[in-house]
Structures are given as structure tokens and as C-alpha cells.
Design an enzyme around this catalytic site. Structure first.
Site, mmCIF file in Angstrom:
data_model
loop_
_atom_site.group_PDB
_atom_site.id
_atom_site.type_symbol
_atom_site.label_atom_id
_atom_site.label_comp_id
_atom_site.label_asym_id
_atom_site.label_seq_id
_atom_site.Cartn_x
_atom_site.Cartn_y
_atom_site.Cartn_z
ATOM 1 N N ASP A 12 -72.929 -4.713 -21.596
ATOM 2 C CA ASP A 12 -71.843 -5.560 -21.115
ATOM 3 C C ASP A 12 -71.056 -4.860 -20.003
ATOM 4 O O ASP A 12 -70.424 -5.517 -19.181
ATOM 5 C CB ASP A 12 -70.888 -5.904 -22.271
ATOM 6 C CG ASP A 12 -71.549 -6.879 -23.250
ATOM 7 O OD1 ASP A 12 -72.237 -7.797 -22.776
ATOM 8 O OD2 ASP A 12 -71.401 -6.698 -24.475
ATOM 9 N N ASN A 71 -78.667 1.671 -25.109
ATOM 10 C CA ASN A 71 -78.490 1.212 -26.491
ATOM 11 C C ASN A 71 -79.801 1.379 -27.245
ATOM 12 O O ASN A 71 -80.795 1.818 -26.687
ATOM 13 C CB ASN A 71 -77.981 -0.240 -26.522
ATOM 14 C CG ASN A 71 -78.954 -1.196 -25.874
ATOM 15 O OD1 ASN A 71 -80.062 -1.379 -26.361
ATOM 16 N ND2 ASN A 71 -78.551 -1.795 -24.770
#
Ligand code: PMT
Length: 397
Positions: free
Chosen positions: A276, A207
Site C-alpha cells: 500500500d 511481504n
């Protein structure tokens, strides 16, 4: 604490002004001396206004010697910090010269000496500079930094002076007994940066987190006296001074690093952008392009923050929330379901703030209160957040 600050002639001299301000905020008395070259970058008047004392720029100054002479000044200091320390100043110190006021004071003082080098990356790498630093380290001199990054001359590499906040933390962490921040001695764990979840030996899911926000929070908490360990995903940032750093790559590694330490901490701040999900079965070999489509099955990663807050005797737990819509609703839901003491919510993917950028804004929420921290540099924002955390932590204990 009495700090004698020597400023030499490099572009980073402008940062030394902020350094003086921050040291005064921490109740340090600061006296400033400058090399002649430093006065070409910043006026002595700036340092006089910030330190509250006249600034000395010359060794042979009859008027100044009639006041606190240079030997008295050398005896007055509890710490001597040379920031920025140029390659030239470092060379003169290594040679034991006393040809200007800062070098003379260094020979005349018994106080510990700290250097914050700042120079072009090629000058930093030069064997002459490295040999000089080795000699100085051998005499017990502490070298703080330098940082790595883009330089005023357009180069990129090592040689940037550490940020004033990092220098303050390093200087004060050296003697916690003299420090009196609101978090003095509070054992603190901070997570920062992204995680990387391998797809195959050469690719990963990641990310946009740069780690800036989390590193700034770790620095700011250390500045308030906390004993900080930073569990960091992969970033390009130098370690904050006075902070212990543990490097990890995946969410699984971050989970293990946090769980191994969390029972021994009083405060936990989760600023990392943890994946996640991870690929269920990373390929052992590089995935070849074959079919028009590639389907990757993902499985859930553990929620580190939720697990920490659910421990039988959890530390004071502060989460972050990164949202692209309904910021406050989502953040409040995370505060409640994860049973956090506080949450710092920020917009991501907008035109300002969030990932990667140097500025950010936060909405900080706790069960019976809130505070808006407007858009500002992450270093400053982190200081405001750290003060707020300290306030709530102290109120709860
Ligand atoms: O690093 P920068 O470029 O400076 O950017 C800063 C930032 C935007 C990354 C930072 O300010 C931030 O918001 N960090 C949290 C990012 C995030 O993952 O938020 P989230 O809403 O998905 O997660 C909520 C909280 O749970 C976070 O505290 C996160 O660390 C934690 N979490 C999430 C997933 C997981 N598996 N374990 C966790 O601990």
C-alpha cells in the site's frame, strides 16, 4: 479428445493418477500404457480404475493385441502425453528406439507428442539429457516443464514434473477448439505474488506472499478455458503452463502492467499482495548505519484493484482480502467501497492458511451471496474458486 498417456518409472508416476482423473473431468477419454519400471511405483489397477480401461504394460501381450492392438491405439490418440518422462525414456525416444510399448506407440502415432520430464536435477542438467531434448524439440515434440523445487531425492533444482493441473491446461490449451470449459475464450488478467518497494539499491520493503494462491488461481482459470495473463511480483514459482506471464517488481510496475492490459480483458482477479505504501525517496546509494534511528517516509501506492473496478467499462472484477481481524467485515467493506463483483477473503498471520503455506481457506462474498471454502491445498481451493467465479461470470453476462 482422446489422450494416450504413457507413464514411465519415476516417483512422479503417482501424480499421473491425478492427471488421469483431471483429464476425465474435462471430458477426455484416456488410455494408459506403462513401462515395466512404472509398475514398480503405481499399480496398473490404479490407472485402470481411473481411466475406465485396461492398462497395457507390454508390447508383446497376445491378450491385449487381440483387443485394441498397439497400432490401433496409436491411431486412436489425438494427443500423446508421456508423464512422467524419465531421462531414460527421453534418451530412447531421441534415439528412435521402439523397445517397449510407449516408445513403439510414439513411432506409430501421427498425434502430437508432449513430454513432462521428471528426474533428479543433475540428470536434467546433464548435457546428454539436454541434447536428447533438443533433438526431440527439433522433431516438434512439446516439452512441458519441468518445474523447479525440492525433489524426492532431497535435492533442489529443476526436474520436478509439472503439477497435473498445469499439464491438463497445457494439453487442452493447445487446441482451444476442442475445449469446452465454462470460461472458454474469456480474456483474463490475474495478479499474484508480492511487490518489492526499494529503500535503496540493495534493500526493499516486501511481504510474505509466495504467489502460490495467485498462480493456482491463474492455472485453475486456464483449466476452465480462460485465456490467462498473469502479472506476477517476484516469486520462486515456475510459470503455469498455458498462461502468459508478465514479471514485475514494484506496485508501480504492477499498476502499469495491469492498466496497459485491462481494457482488453473480460475478467480481472487481483490475488497479489500489493504494497500500500512505498518509500518516498529511495536512496541512490546503500544506506549506511549511522544514527541509532532511521526514519523512512512512505507514500501511498495506487490501488490497482479499485482503479480497475472504477473504469467506465470494467471487466468482471474479483478482489482478495487478507485480514488479521474481523475478516468478513473488512472484506464486505472492500467489496462495497471498491465496487467489486466478488471478493475472496482469507485470514493471514494465523496458525493455518494465508501467506506462504500450501493450504488455505476462503470466505467468498458477492453482493447477494457467499460461499465458505474450507481449508484445503491451494491448488484445489483455486479450482473451487475458479468454478465459483465462472458461475457468477456466466450468470452476469
Ligand atoms: O501468495 P501466497 O503466499 O499464496 O498468499 C496468498 C495471499 C494471502 C497473498 C492471497 O490469498 C491474498 O489474500 N492476496 C491479497 C493480499 C492483499 O494485498 O490483500 P489486501 O486486503 O491488502 O488488498 C485487497 C485487494 O486489493 C487485493 O485483491 C489486492 O490485490 C488489491 N490491492 C491492494 C493494494 C493495492 N495497492 N492494489 C491492489 O490492487
Amino acid at each position: 479428445m482422446n489422450i494416450l498417456l504413457g507413464v514411465s518409472g519415476g516417483i512422479a508416476a503417482y501424480k499421473a493418477a491425478d492427471l488421469v482423473r483431471r483429464l476425465r473431468e474435462r471430458d477426455c477419454a484416456v488410455r494408459v500404457v506403462m513401462t515395466a519400471a512404472a509398475t514398480a511405483f503405481v499399480s496398473p489397477l490404479t490407472f485402470q480404475a481411473l481411466s475406465g480401461h485396461p492398462v497395457r504394460t507390454a508390447l508383446l501381450d497376445p491378450a491385449a493385441e487381440a483387443g485394441m492392438d498397439h497400432i490401433e491405439l496409436a491411431r486412436w490418440a489425438d494427443r500423446v502425453l508421456l508423464a512422467p518422462a524419465t531421462a531414460d525414456l527421453i534418451a530412447r525416444l531421441a534415439a528412435g528406439l521402439a523397445d517397449d510399448l510407449p516408445t513403439t506407440l510414439v513411432l506409430a502415432t501421427a498425434a502430437p507428442l508432449y513430454l513432462a520430464p521428471a528426474m533428479n536435477q543433475q540428470m536434467w542438467r546433464h548435457p546428454a539429457t539436454q541434447e536428447n531434448l533438443e533433438r526431440l524439440r527439433g522433431r516438434g515434440v512439446q516439452v512441458l516443464g519441468p518445474g523447479v523445487g525440492s525433489q524426492a531425492c532431497g535435492d533442489h533444482g529443476p526436474g520436478r514434473m509439472l503439477e497435473p493441473a498445469e499439464l491438463v491446461a497445457a494439453l487442452l490449451a493447445a487446441d482451444p477448439g476442442l475445449d469446452s470449459g465454462p470460461l472458454t475464450g474469456v480474456r483474463t488478467l490475474v495478479t499474484a505474488g508480492p511487490t518489492r518497494e526499494p529503500l535503496d539499491p540493495v534493500r526493499y520493503l516486501g511481504n510474505r506472499s509466495s504467489g502460490r494462491m495467485g498462480y493456482a488461481v491463474a492455472t485453475a482459470l486456464a483449466e476452465l478455458g480462460a485465456r490467462v495473463t498473469l502479472v506476477s511480483g517476484p516469486t520462486a514459482l515456475p510459470s503455469p503452463a498455458g498462461v502468459a506471464r508478465v514479471d514485475v517488481e514494484t506496485a508501480g510496475e504492477m499498476h502499469a502492467a495491469v492498466l496497459a492490459r485491462v481494457d482488453a480483458v473480460d475478467l480481472f482477479v487481483a490475488a497479489a499482495a500489493v504494497a500500500d505504501y512505498r518509500p518516498a525517496a529511495p536512496a541512490p546509494q546503500k544506506i549506511k548505519k549511522a544514527d541509532a534511528e532511521l526514519v523512512v517516509r512512505l507514500v501511498r501506492n495506487p490501488d490497482i484493484l479499485a482503479e480497475v473496478a472504477a473504469r467506465p467499462s470494467p471487466p468482471f472484477t474479483v478482489g482478495f482480502a487478507a485480514e488479521t481481524d474481523r475478516l468478513e467485515d473488512h472484506a464486505l467493506a472492500k467489496l462495497r467501497t471498491k465496487r467489486l463483483r466478488m471478493i475472496a477473503a482469507n485470514w493471514v498471520g494465523a496458525t493455518e492458511g494465508g501467506f506462504e503455506r500450501s493450504d488455505n481457506a476462503l470466505t467468498v462474498l458477492w453482493p447477494d451471496g457467499r460461499r465458505e471454502l474450507p481449508m484445503m491445498p491451494k491448488t484445489q481451493l483455486a479450482r473451487e474458486l475458479a468454478l465459483l467465479i465462472a458461475e457468477r461470470y456466466v450468470a452476469s453476462s
